[in-house]
Design an enzyme around this catalytic site. Structure first.
Site, PDB file in Angstrom:
ATOM      1  N   GLU A 146      -0.117  10.339  13.469  1.00 58.51           N
ATOM      2  CA  GLU A 146       1.011  10.302  14.401  1.00 58.51           C
ATOM      3  C   GLU A 146       2.189   9.573  13.762  1.00 58.51           C
ATOM      4  O   GLU A 146       2.058   8.419  13.320  1.00 58.51           O
ATOM      5  CB  GLU A 146       0.593   9.589  15.704  1.00 58.51           C
ATOM      6  CG  GLU A 146       1.753   9.480  16.700  1.00 58.51           C
ATOM      7  CD  GLU A 146       1.339   8.961  18.070  1.00 58.51           C
ATOM      8  OE1 GLU A 146       0.123   8.800  18.315  1.00 58.51           O
ATOM      9  OE2 GLU A 146       2.248   8.726  18.893  1.00 58.51           O
TER      10      GLU A 146
ATOM     11  N   ASP B  70      -5.228   8.891  26.373  1.00 59.07           N
ATOM     12  CA  ASP B  70      -4.953   7.740  27.245  1.00 59.07           C
ATOM     13  C   ASP B  70      -3.441   7.612  27.470  1.00 59.07           C
ATOM     14  O   ASP B  70      -2.987   6.777  28.243  1.00 59.07           O
ATOM     15  CB  ASP B  70      -5.577   6.445  26.713  1.00 59.07           C
ATOM     16  CG  ASP B  70      -5.012   6.004  25.372  1.00 59.07           C
ATOM     17  OD1 ASP B  70      -4.235   6.763  24.766  1.00 59.07           O
ATOM     18  OD2 ASP B  70      -5.356   4.882  24.929  1.00 59.07           O
ATOM     19  N   SER B  71      -2.674   8.516  26.827  1.00 58.11           N
ATOM     20  CA  SER B  71      -1.249   8.617  27.151  1.00 58.11           C
ATOM     21  C   SER B  71      -1.051   8.937  28.623  1.00 58.11           C
ATOM     22  O   SER B  71       0.053   8.775  29.155  1.00 58.11           O
ATOM     23  CB  SER B  71      -0.578   9.698  26.285  1.00 58.11           C
ATOM     24  OG  SER B  71      -1.286  10.915  26.364  1.00 58.11           O
TER      25      SER B  71
HETATM   26  O1  KIV Z   1      -3.184   9.370  24.185  1.00 61.72           O
HETATM   27  C1  KIV Z   1      -2.726  10.319  23.555  1.00 61.72           C
HETATM   28  O2  KIV Z   1      -2.270  11.324  24.087  1.00 61.72           O
HETATM   29  C2  KIV Z   1      -2.745  10.198  22.119  1.00 61.72           C
HETATM   30  C3  KIV Z   1      -1.709  10.982  21.407  1.00 61.72           C
HETATM   31  C4  KIV Z   1      -0.440  10.203  21.415  1.00 61.72           C
HETATM   32  C5  KIV Z   1      -2.147  11.305  20.051  1.00 61.72           C
HETATM   33  O3  KIV Z   1      -3.492   9.449  21.571  1.00 61.72           O
END
Ligand code: KIV
Length: 284
Positions: free
Chosen positions: A187, A49-50
């Site tokens: 993380e 969701d990044s």
């Molecule tokens: O949304 C994402 O890419 C993540 C990473 C930061 C682990 O959850």
């Protein structure tokens, strides 16, 4: 580069942990990038969701919804048939209730062909993890800096530097494993804490900025290639400045159009004289 890849399964990941072979994992949000990751043989692709930040330009991941995530997961699946594909459960798609969590996890599997889902949190969401795993959907946990709780965590910062906070992360990892998580992502946790959890865990532990002693590593694709204009976190390694290549190319294109250097003969198509004469006749 592998031509014919074998499908990556949970069994593949556990075998790698067992044999001490590091697991490779990257975020991925679109078809062409997934295609390249497939060629490079990356084990796990995370449709994170990044993408709310890296693709859509929001300041956090909170505005992301399932309806945004699913088409990205579908595109990544089309680009990479072999990697283990994980759909990242957005904010408020699993927190409200167990039923909401199962329904949304099911969407990633049924609509996008994902192999697993990921969600953030420890003991407080262990019942969600257990319920999703029990209906046959593999779950990856996510501890440490959990971006959906960034406000409560006081910003994008290392988690677990103090003994009490570190103990909570260790306990959370145990709770997730007991609840049936097949893997846990740590993380921005101190490397020593990550090592300790990895040694104790029976499931693969993946590090994002949590040091070298996990069973695998994750990077955010946009951080690797200079594609996130706001900042590059210290935990990332930059493998190329694609952002500069793109900016230079766009600026050159603007100049070429302005100076009429583009297009050239090879960029357009012709029409035979007689057809053109006929066209003029038809048009009167
Ligand atoms: O949304 C994402 O890419 C993540 C990473 C930061 C682990 O959850």
């Amino acid at each position: 580069m592998s031509e014919e890849r074998k499908k990556v399964t949970l069994r593949t990941l556990f075998a790698k942990k067992e044999q001490g072979v590091p697991i490779t994992m990257l975020t991925c949000y679109d078809y062409p990038t997934a295609y390249f990751m497939e060629q490079a043989g990356i084990d796990i692709l995370l449709v994170g969701d990044s993408l709310g930040m890296t693709i859509l330009g929001y300041d956090s991941t909170l505005p992301v919804t399932m309806d945004i995530m699913v088409p990205h997961a579908q595109a990544v699946r089309r680009g990479s048939p072999s990697a283990l594909l994980i759909g990242d459960m957005p904010y408020m798609t699993y927190q409200p209730s167990i039923e909401t969590a199962i329904r949304n996890a099911g969407r990633f599997m049924a609509e996008a062909g994902c192999d697993a889902i990921k969600l953030e949190g420890g003991v407080e969401i262990a019942d969600r993890v257990e319920a999703i795993a029990k209906v046959g959907i593999p779950v990856m946990g996510h501890l440490g800096l959990t971006p959906q709780s960034v406000s409560a965590l006081g910003g994008f910062r290392v988690q677990g530097r103090g003994a009490e906070q570190a103990k909570k992360i260790v306990d959370d990892a145990k709770a997730l494993e007991d609840a049936g998580a097949f893997s846990i992502l740590l993380e921005m946790v101190p490397a020593r804490v990550c090592k300790l959890i990895t040694e104790r865990a029976g499931v693969p532990i993946i590090s994002l900025g949590s040091g070298p002693d996990a069973d695998g590593q994750l990077l955010i694709f946009h951080d690797m290639f200079g594609l996130y204009p706001k900042f590059t976190p210290r935990m990332a390694r930059v493998y190329g400045d694609a952002g500069k290549v793109i900016l230079d190319g766009i600026a050159q294109y603007a100049e070429d159009v302005t100076t009429r250097d583009f297009p050239q003969r090879e960029n357009w198509f012709t029409m035979k004289d007689d057809a053109f004469e006929e066209l003029k006749r038809l048009l009167g």
